[in-house]
Design an enzyme around this catalytic site. Structure first.
Site, mmCIF file in Angstrom:
data_model
loop_
_atom_site.group_PDB
_atom_site.id
_atom_site.type_symbol
_atom_site.label_atom_id
_atom_site.label_comp_id
_atom_site.label_asym_id
_atom_site.label_seq_id
_atom_site.Cartn_x
_atom_site.Cartn_y
_atom_site.Cartn_z
ATOM 1 N N CYS A 123 0.813 -1.215 0.000
ATOM 2 C CA CYS A 123 0.000 0.000 0.000
ATOM 3 C C CYS A 123 0.849 1.270 0.000
ATOM 4 O O CYS A 123 0.317 2.377 -0.076
ATOM 5 C CB CYS A 123 -0.938 -0.006 1.198
ATOM 6 N N HIS A 273 -3.277 6.878 2.370
ATOM 7 C CA HIS A 273 -3.712 5.606 1.783
ATOM 8 C C HIS A 273 -5.114 5.304 2.310
ATOM 9 O O HIS A 273 -5.383 5.429 3.506
ATOM 10 C CB HIS A 273 -2.725 4.502 2.161
ATOM 11 N N ASN A 304 -10.405 -0.518 0.015
ATOM 12 C CA ASN A 304 -8.941 -0.426 0.082
ATOM 13 C C ASN A 304 -8.374 -1.015 -1.207
ATOM 14 O O ASN A 304 -8.483 -2.214 -1.446
ATOM 15 C CB ASN A 304 -8.451 -1.204 1.313
#
Lengths: 348, 82
Positions: A123, A273, A304
């Site tokens: 990520c 993020h 996500n």
């Protein structure tokens, strides 16, 4: 004899010239996830802030989504594909380790023969790619670099794990990084904490599925219990990751602001993020960001999407007018590794 | 100086109030964080980090799951504070 070597000539600074995103057409609401897990829409929303996510269809491959996002980023940057000198793709969900998917993408967008390679930084992948791109532009190995974060995390989701089944989404985000007369990408604060690698991981490696003879083995020892193996998925230790993300990453974000010489009051936009709304809310609180700062909360409708989440959120903020070109934005990615990367950028 | 159990309870009550909005007087030693006080697993992390700061104590991730009640947390802090 030692000959004099002519160095490459780069730009004084680098900046993000354009951004583009691609979200798969199929929107998956929490209700659909509830077919697989014993949970509720209210529980999922309260723990993650996620209401819907996009899941890619068979045609929306890692490559295809990237080509779409890249095309938009290149158009937004006002350059032609031939001007791209390097393509950096960050992904953990492209199931072919070789060749790098970056080469296929470079070819499909008509970029000619740029340098092209994949990176694996979970990520934090967008920040890692952006940092590489800045270096390439300033050092002179490429005038324009295409950075893509792309994931099909639905392929690595255990739909029967009630802690993660609702979390992940698919998509691609891309930026073009090119020359600038002014600094427009600040110093990167990045790093890794391998002692915490167990807190977010893929359950099994591909070698667990080996059915052909093992090199150095005694013979054709095909695995017999393949049917007992579950397909690999991403798992995480929620509380440990939450603590690290909120409290340790707030320090990293603050360091990125300090290193760039930008105060929280001078900041226009915060694009963390998009892991979980609770992490975003707690980070904003810990960082004591003023209310004047626009905070990306794309996770609500995108889930996500790992390496894709920051450029996707950036594109949406600009497209909806919540942020504008020239705004100063703090971006921070963090995830499996554990790895992290934060920097301050001028929005394209 | 080390805090007494009474001081720890009062401190925890303030923290739980701040993080989860639970009235201070509802935070008692026998109350379960999740079942009685509506502190979910993520809020629990915030409570733990705030408690670490307030009482100068380290509560590692692997110990957090054992802190079911306010009393468990108070006892842990009492035992581990400097």
């Amino acid at each position: 004899m030692t000959s004099k070597i002519k160095p490459s000539k780069g730009a004084p600074y680098a900046r993000i010239l354009g951004v583009g995103g691609y979200r798969p057409t199929r929107v998956v609401p929490n209700e659909e996830i509830l077919k697989y897990i014993d949970s509720s829409d209210e529980w999922i929303r309260s723990r993650s802030g996620i209401a819907t996510r996009h899941w890619a269809g068979p045609e929306e491959t890692v490559s295809a989504m990237s080509v779409e996002a890249a095309g938009k980023a290149i158009a937004d940057a006002g350059i032609t594909p031939e001007q791209i000198g390097a393509v950096v793709v960050s992904t953990v969900s492209h199931f072919h380790q070789t060749p790098a998917v970056a080469t296929e993408i470079a070819h499909k967008i008509g970029a000619g023969k740029p340098a092209a390679f994949d990176i694996s930084a979970g990520c934090a992948g967008f920040g890692y790619g952006l940092t590489l791109a800045k270096g390439l532009v300033v050092e002179g190995s490429a005038e324009h670099v295409l950075v893509i974060g792309v994931e099909r995390l639905s392929d690595l989701t255990d739909l029967e794990d009630r802690a993660t089944a609702f979390l992940f989404g698919d998509g691609a985000g891309a930026v073009v990084v090119g020359p600038s007369d002014e600094p427009a990408i600040g110093p990167t604060v990045w790093g890794s904490e391998g002692d915490k690698s167990h807190t977010i991981k893929q359950t099994l490696g591909w070698d667990a599925y080996r059915t052909t003879p093992v090199p150095g083995g005694d013979g054709p020892e095909a695995r017999k219990a393949l049917d007992e193996l579950r397909f690999p998925a991403i798992t995480q230790e929620g509380q440990a990751v939450f603590r690290w993300a909120v409290f340790e990453m707030a320090k990293v974000a603050q360091q990125a602001l300090d290193d760039a010489g930008v105060s929280a009051e001078d900041l226009d936009v915060f694009i963390p993020h998009q892991a979980n709304m609770r992490i975003i809310d707690s980070m904003v609180k810990t960082l004591k960001l003023p209310e004047s700062v626009t905070v990306a909360r794309d996770v609500e409708t995108t889930g996500n999407t790992s390496a894709a989440s920051i450029p996707l959120a950036m594109e949406r903020l600009l497209a909806t007018g919540a942020a504008k070109s020239g705004d100063t934005a703090l971006v921070i990615g963090f995830g499996a590794g554990l790895v992290y990367a934060a920097t301050v950028v001028t929005l394209p | 100086m080390a805090a007494t159990q009474e001081e720890i309870l009062k401190g925890l009550a303030d923290i739980v109030n701040e993080i989860a909005g639970i009235p201070v007087e509802d935070v008692k030693l026998d109350k379960s964080f999740t079942d009685d006080l509506d502190v979910d697993s993520l809020s629990m992390v915030e409570v733990v980090v705030a408690a670490e700061e307030a009482f100068d104590v380290k509560i590692p991730d692997e110990d957090v799951k054992n802190l079911k009640t306010v009393g468990d947390a108070a006892e842990y802090i009492l035992k581990h504070q400097d």
